[in-house]
Design an enzyme around this catalytic site. Sequence first.
Site, PDB file in Angstrom:
ATOM      1  N   HIS A 121       1.305  -0.823  -0.190  1.00 24.35           N
ATOM      2  CA  HIS A 121       0.187   0.331   0.056  1.00 24.35           C
ATOM      3  C   HIS A 121       0.910   0.823  -0.399  1.00 24.35           C
ATOM      4  O   HIS A 121       2.396   1.089   0.529  1.00 24.35           O
ATOM      5  CB  HIS A 121      -1.038  -0.298   1.808  1.00 24.35           C
ATOM      6  CG  HIS A 121      -2.130   0.883   0.709  1.00 24.35           C
ATOM      7  ND1 HIS A 121      -1.737   2.128   1.307  1.00 24.35           N
ATOM      8  CD2 HIS A 121      -3.347   0.961   1.329  1.00 24.35           C
ATOM      9  CE1 HIS A 121      -3.189   2.931   1.679  1.00 24.35           C
ATOM     10  NE2 HIS A 121      -4.319   1.771   1.061  1.00 24.35           N
ATOM     11  N   ASP A 198       2.857  -3.641   7.667  1.00 29.39           N
ATOM     12  CA  ASP A 198       1.934  -3.578   7.859  1.00 29.39           C
ATOM     13  C   ASP A 198       0.910  -5.023   8.123  1.00 29.39           C
ATOM     14  O   ASP A 198       0.918  -5.063   7.305  1.00 29.39           O
ATOM     15  CB  ASP A 198       1.842  -2.323   6.480  1.00 29.39           C
ATOM     16  CG  ASP A 198      -0.042  -1.712   5.947  1.00 29.39           C
ATOM     17  OD1 ASP A 198      -0.469  -2.120   7.066  1.00 29.39           O
ATOM     18  OD2 ASP A 198       0.119  -1.839   4.418  1.00 29.39           O
ATOM     19  N   GLN A 201      -4.988  -5.096   7.368  1.00 28.82           N
ATOM     20  CA  GLN A 201      -5.288  -6.442   6.590  1.00 28.82           C
ATOM     21  C   GLN A 201      -5.388  -7.516   6.888  1.00 28.82           C
ATOM     22  O   GLN A 201      -5.767  -8.845   6.644  1.00 28.82           O
ATOM     23  CB  GLN A 201      -5.069  -6.897   4.975  1.00 28.82           C
ATOM     24  CG  GLN A 201      -5.262  -5.392   4.032  1.00 28.82           C
ATOM     25  CD  GLN A 201      -6.799  -4.325   3.956  1.00 28.82           C
ATOM     26  OE1 GLN A 201      -7.494  -5.591   4.354  1.00 28.82           O
ATOM     27  NE2 GLN A 201      -7.150  -3.411   3.639  1.00 28.82           N
ATOM     28  N   LYS A 224     -10.578  -0.896  10.056  1.00 26.65           N
ATOM     29  CA  LYS A 224     -10.960  -2.000   9.229  1.00 26.65           C
ATOM     30  C   LYS A 224     -10.884  -3.433   9.824  1.00 26.65           C
ATOM     31  O   LYS A 224     -11.516  -4.558   9.742  1.00 26.65           O
ATOM     32  CB  LYS A 224      -9.675  -2.076   8.723  1.00 26.65           C
ATOM     33  CG  LYS A 224      -9.029  -1.631   7.550  1.00 26.65           C
ATOM     34  CD  LYS A 224      -8.006  -1.992   6.861  1.00 26.65           C
ATOM     35  CE  LYS A 224      -7.401  -0.523   5.956  1.00 26.65           C
ATOM     36  NZ  LYS A 224      -7.917   0.360   5.159  1.00 26.65           N
ATOM     37  N   CYS A 361      -4.670   2.211  -4.076  1.00 24.86           N
ATOM     38  CA  CYS A 361      -3.238   3.272  -3.654  1.00 24.86           C
ATOM     39  C   CYS A 361      -2.069   2.185  -3.132  1.00 24.86           C
ATOM     40  O   CYS A 361      -1.696   1.583  -2.523  1.00 24.86           O
ATOM     41  CB  CYS A 361      -3.237   2.859  -1.881  1.00 24.86           C
ATOM     42  SG  CYS A 361      -5.402   4.776  -1.084  1.00 24.86           S
TER      43      CYS A 361
END
Length: 406
Positions: A121, A198, A201, A224, A361
């Site tokens: 991302h 990251d 997700q 999220k 993104c």
Amino acid sequence: MNAIDIRKDFPILDQKVNGKDLIYFDTSATSQTPAKVIDAMNDYYREYNSNVHRGVHTLGTKATDGYEQARMKVKNFINAKRYEEIVFTRGTTAAINLVARSFGDMIVGEGDEIVVTEMEHHANIVPWQQLARRTGAELIFIPMEADGTLTLESVETAISERTKIVAITHVSNVLGTINDIRAIAEIAHRNGAYISVDGAQAVPHMSVDVQDLDVDFYAFSGHKMLGPTGIGVLYGKSGLLDKMEPIEYGGDMIDFVDLRESTWTDLPVKFEAGTPMIAEAIGLSAAIDYITEIGPDAILDHEQELVNYAYARMSEVEGIEIYGPKERAGLITFNMEDVHPHDLATALDTEGIAVRAGHHCAQPLMKWLDVSSTARASFYVYNTKEEIDGFIESLKRTKEFFSYEF
């Protein structure tokens, strides 16, 4: 788990869009919010709205307790070793920027290397680009396989004794690729490098144990994972956070202020300048309760069942190209032949189906895929196979409409 019963907890799903029952397949961008989370935040504003850490009155004490209990809940949820290792931020992006600006500036110099991937991302590419620009370091990209996965051999090749930081996503927001973070962390550490992950997700969709993964930093967002927007988490090993300087200054994060010099308070508050996201932390706490009650493993099993079903059904539709590996997280990114993704998303919206269209993104990844944009359907606890069946029929109607010669 029973997705039909779970859906009753989400007021927003009980509506029609363009005259059709809403089918929400855009969780990878933002998940929906259960009533328990909304109620927890409303209770704060209705009953004990006050600032934290500074007041000794009853409302201030209750607000501080709620805020710090949320931190402890996050600590337990990801199995951090210490309470002080949980820093509240505005989101994943802010957390990664904090690592890049503070820790990155501290350890990276000219000639050093920062290892990333093309599946990241923008929030996990741009801060490292800027760090490289500031310091004269070089960005190194781990090459991907044709299906959008990484091999550990490629990771081994990319990481060297010049590598200072490996910055990588746990789960790709486009491909659904699930990276072997534990193995990558081991390779990074063996070469004297640090790893920043990251996890935006990943945390909402599977069990994450930061001690087991042995990551140095791990970032994720509340919105999220059934929580509110405007709050995220940076986990960092306390020994590293202790050495880092804040990048924002002001109230609450100080220990002592003189006219010309100031000192910082202890972890984690030294990174939380100003009035923090109090209601949002309380909402995140309620979201963690909700996820824990269902069980992360049950959520993962449900999503895997949905994504496998959707993958098989979408493969039946002629002219659909699906990107990424067969084994994936609960999302499918795709294109329909001769139909622009934005036109496809607009057509689906007329039938009450929300999907994402664009570059997500992830423009370097779009370039790697040799496309300008894609459509994406992403699933969560409140989605069902029946919704996927409706989605497939809408795809077929959309294809037929755009194939018709006027």
